[in-house]
Design a protein around this motif. Structure first.
Motif, PDB file in Angstrom:
ATOM      1  N   HIS A   1      45.016  36.908  46.209  1.00  0.00           N
ATOM      2  CA  HIS A   1      43.330  37.624  46.678  1.00  0.00           C
ATOM      3  C   HIS A   1      42.884  38.594  46.314  1.00  0.00           C
TER       4      HIS A   1
ATOM      5  N   LYS B   1      34.081  32.611  47.369  1.00  0.00           N
ATOM      6  CA  LYS B   1      35.561  33.179  46.349  1.00  0.00           C
ATOM      7  C   LYS B   1      35.633  31.023  46.208  1.00  0.00           C
TER       8      LYS B   1
ATOM      9  N   ARG C   1      37.771  39.980  41.824  1.00  0.00           N
ATOM     10  CA  ARG C   1      36.977  39.233  42.843  1.00  0.00           C
ATOM     11  C   ARG C   1      35.841  40.532  43.504  1.00  0.00           C
TER      12      ARG C   1
END
Ligand SMILES: Nc1nc2c(ncn2[C@@H]2O[C@H](COP(=O)(O)OP(=O)(O)OP(=O)(O)O)[C@@H](O)[C@H]2O)c(=O)[nH]1
Length: 549
Positions: free
Chosen positions: A7, A323, A12
């Protein structure tokens, strides 16, 4: 199952933002702390300088006052002694005793010294060692004898107690000015009532107070016992001392004997040619702020970590729909999957983006469907003969080649019927081209209707020629040829120039089991030869291609 690290992948947006925002906060927080630290440091320095200077001035004034009071007291006592009583020890002792009762300024009391410096005329209290002192060479005794006023000696160490003291003295004279004795009193700098607090370590817990004789260039008083009566730094060694020796009053930076930096303030006691220095080690000045800096660094690290985690969490929360949407799009693109709606609606710009993307997908899908339909239409149009509405030559060639390959593999027969309308030129010439077209159309429509097996194909070959392709053998070919001939014959389309008075067709039939390295063109050629035979043999008939033995 995705881990936390997945994550927090560096690619990201939320991870990048977390790092950038946290780094920004840490840098801003650190700069702010440094700025505050410098401001507070400067404030503390100013404050300490101010306090130290006030303290130095106060002590200087205090010493001056104490010396003043003592000298006045001694002068008052001297005025009470008439010259004629100078040899009366009792009188002198009594006077001293009376006078001293009003003060505790002089714990060592007073003595009237013989003008020669040897022996005491009178004293109170009696100090045994004083009687035998030879003071004849003492600078203060000589100065007192030579002066009409009270004198204050240079500081010196007591031979008896090793304490630092000064002596105040006044010559007692007769009316001719002859010195009859010297009234003197020692002032011990460290004794109660004078500068004892300077020697007190507790009083000088953080700062150090020094009393320095400019003339002797020594420390007279200090809370550090080892400094007392030691020389001050030589000229050039410490700029602050140099300035103070030159008469400077104020604050500055100095170093102690061990080289530690100190903040210092100096105040003059001019009439004694002494000065007071109050100084504090820089370490101690900034001890609290340094300690609080350590605390704020630790708390800064903790806060930064907490901020990073909080930002990471919130950004993850905010950007997760983006995402997931991005992953869905990536999967569609990379795996060439059909474009479908992406999930993760959020009531913000990301949500708007997802809604917008889904709308675009709808548009793209709609257009694709339309395009596919029009492509299919175009495709079929490109395969259909405009005039007759049956398949055209292009379609025929394609289908023939395909079937050729299939039958080559299966080794099954493929049969082709080449159809030609008889005397069609004459038909055109007689009835015109429009009528010719109508005739062609009618013939084609009716042949097409008669073809009802899904494995039989019908197409216009060109001009007034048509082809029927059968997935069957020659026998079936003959049957269809005859049936087709009859269909056209039965239409009874008038043709005055035909021997049959109506439109007829001739057919050439050929059949083959396709072999490897053979061409479908051969089948057409054979049918054409057979058709030629039909024409030669009277038309309105079919013939089969005969293989030469
Ligand atoms: N009206 C019309 N005539 C066509 C079309 N295509 C070809 N033709 C005519 O068909 C005629 C064919 O003539 P030919 O090849 O000499 O053959 P035929 O007159 O039928 O003679 P046979 O084949 O020996 O019976 C030509 O006059 C062409 O112009 C078409 O689409 N419409």
């Amino acid at each position: 199952m995705k881990t936390l690290l997945d994550h927090m992948a560096p690619s990201r947006i939320s991870t990048k933002l977390s790092i950038y925002v946290s780094a920004f906060i840490v840098v801003a927080f650190t700069l702010l702390q440094i700025y505050n630290f410098l401001i507070i440091k400067s404030e503390i320095k100013n404050q300490i300088n101010k306090e130290q200077y006030t303290k130095a001035k106060f002590i200087a004034k205090d010493i001056k006052n104490k010396i003043d009071k003592r000298t006045k007291f001694l002068v008052a006592l001297a005025d009470l002694i008439p010259p004629e009583q100078m040899q009366s020890e009792d009188f002198l002792t009594e006077k001293i005793k009376e006078h001293i009762a009003f003060t505790n300024f002089f714990p060592q009391g007073f003595a009237v010294i013989n003008p020669t410096g040897k022996g005491v005329i009178a004293e109170y209290p009696v100090i045994p060692s004083r009687k035998n002192l030879d003071l004849s060479n003492r600078e203060w005794l000589i100065n007192a004898k030579n002066s009409q006023h009270i004198i204050i000696s240079s500081p010196f160490r007591s031979e008896v107690t090793d304490e630092v003291l000064v002596v105040i003295a006044k010559a007692l004279r007769d009316k001719n000015g002859q010195v009859l004795g010297i009234l003197e009193a020692p002032i011990f700098l460290n004794r109660p009532g004078f500068m004892e607090y300077i020697f007190d370590h507790d009083y000088n817990e953080t700062s150090d107070t020094l009393v320095i004789s400019r003339a002797s260039q020594i420390f007279l008083a200090s809370s550090t016992p080892s400094l007392v009566f030691k020389s001050i730094p030589k000229r050039g060694e410490d700029i602050f001392y140099d300035q103070v020796m030159d008469g400077f009053n104020g604050v500055g930076d100095t170093v102690d004997a061990s080289g530690d930096e100190m903040l210092a303030a100096a105040a003059n006691i001019s009439f004694l040619n002494w000065f007071v220095i109050v100084r504090t080690p820089v370490d101690k000045v900034y001890q609290t702020i340094n300690e609080s800096l350590e605390t704020s660094i630790i708390s800064g690290v903790i806060v930064s970590l907490a901020v990073f985690l909080a930002i990471t969490f919130f950004l993850f929360f905010f950007f997760n729909p983006l995402k997931e949407a991005a992953e869905s799009v990536k999967e569609m693109v990379l795996n060439k999957q059909p474009l479908k709606h992406i999930e993760g609606y959020k009531n913000d710009e990301i949500g708007d983006l997802i809604v917008g993307f889904n709308a675009v997908i709808d548009m793209v899908n709609e257009r694709r469907d339309k395009l596919e339909k029009s492509n299919a239409t175009l495709e079929s149009l490109s395969q259909i003969d405009d005039l007759t509405g049956v398949f055209n030559r292009r379609w025929l060639d394609h289908t023939l080649n395909k079937l050729w390959q299939v039958k080559t593999r299966s080794q099954e027969p493929l049969t082709l019927l080449l159809i030609d309308i008889d005397e069609f030129k004459k038909f055109n010439d007689t009835y015109g081209h429009i009528a010719g077209d109508k005739c062609l159309k009618k013939v084609a429509e009716n042949i097409q209707k008669s073809i009802n097996r899904p494995t039989d194909f019908f197409a216009r070959y060109g001009g007034e020629e048509f082809v029927i392709l059968l997935e069957g053998d020659l026998v079936e070919g003959f049957a269809i040829a005859e049936k087709t001939r009859q269909v056209v014959n039965n239409l009874q389309i008038t043709h005055s120039e035909s021997p049959y008075d109506h439109v007829t067709i001739s057919l050439g039939v050929s059949s083959v089991i396709p072999q490897l390295n053979t061409d479908s063109v051969e089948l057409v050629k054979q049918a054409d030869l057979a058709l030629y035979q039909s024409k030669r043999r009277g038309k309105n008939r079919y013939e089969c291609f005969q293989h030469k033995e």
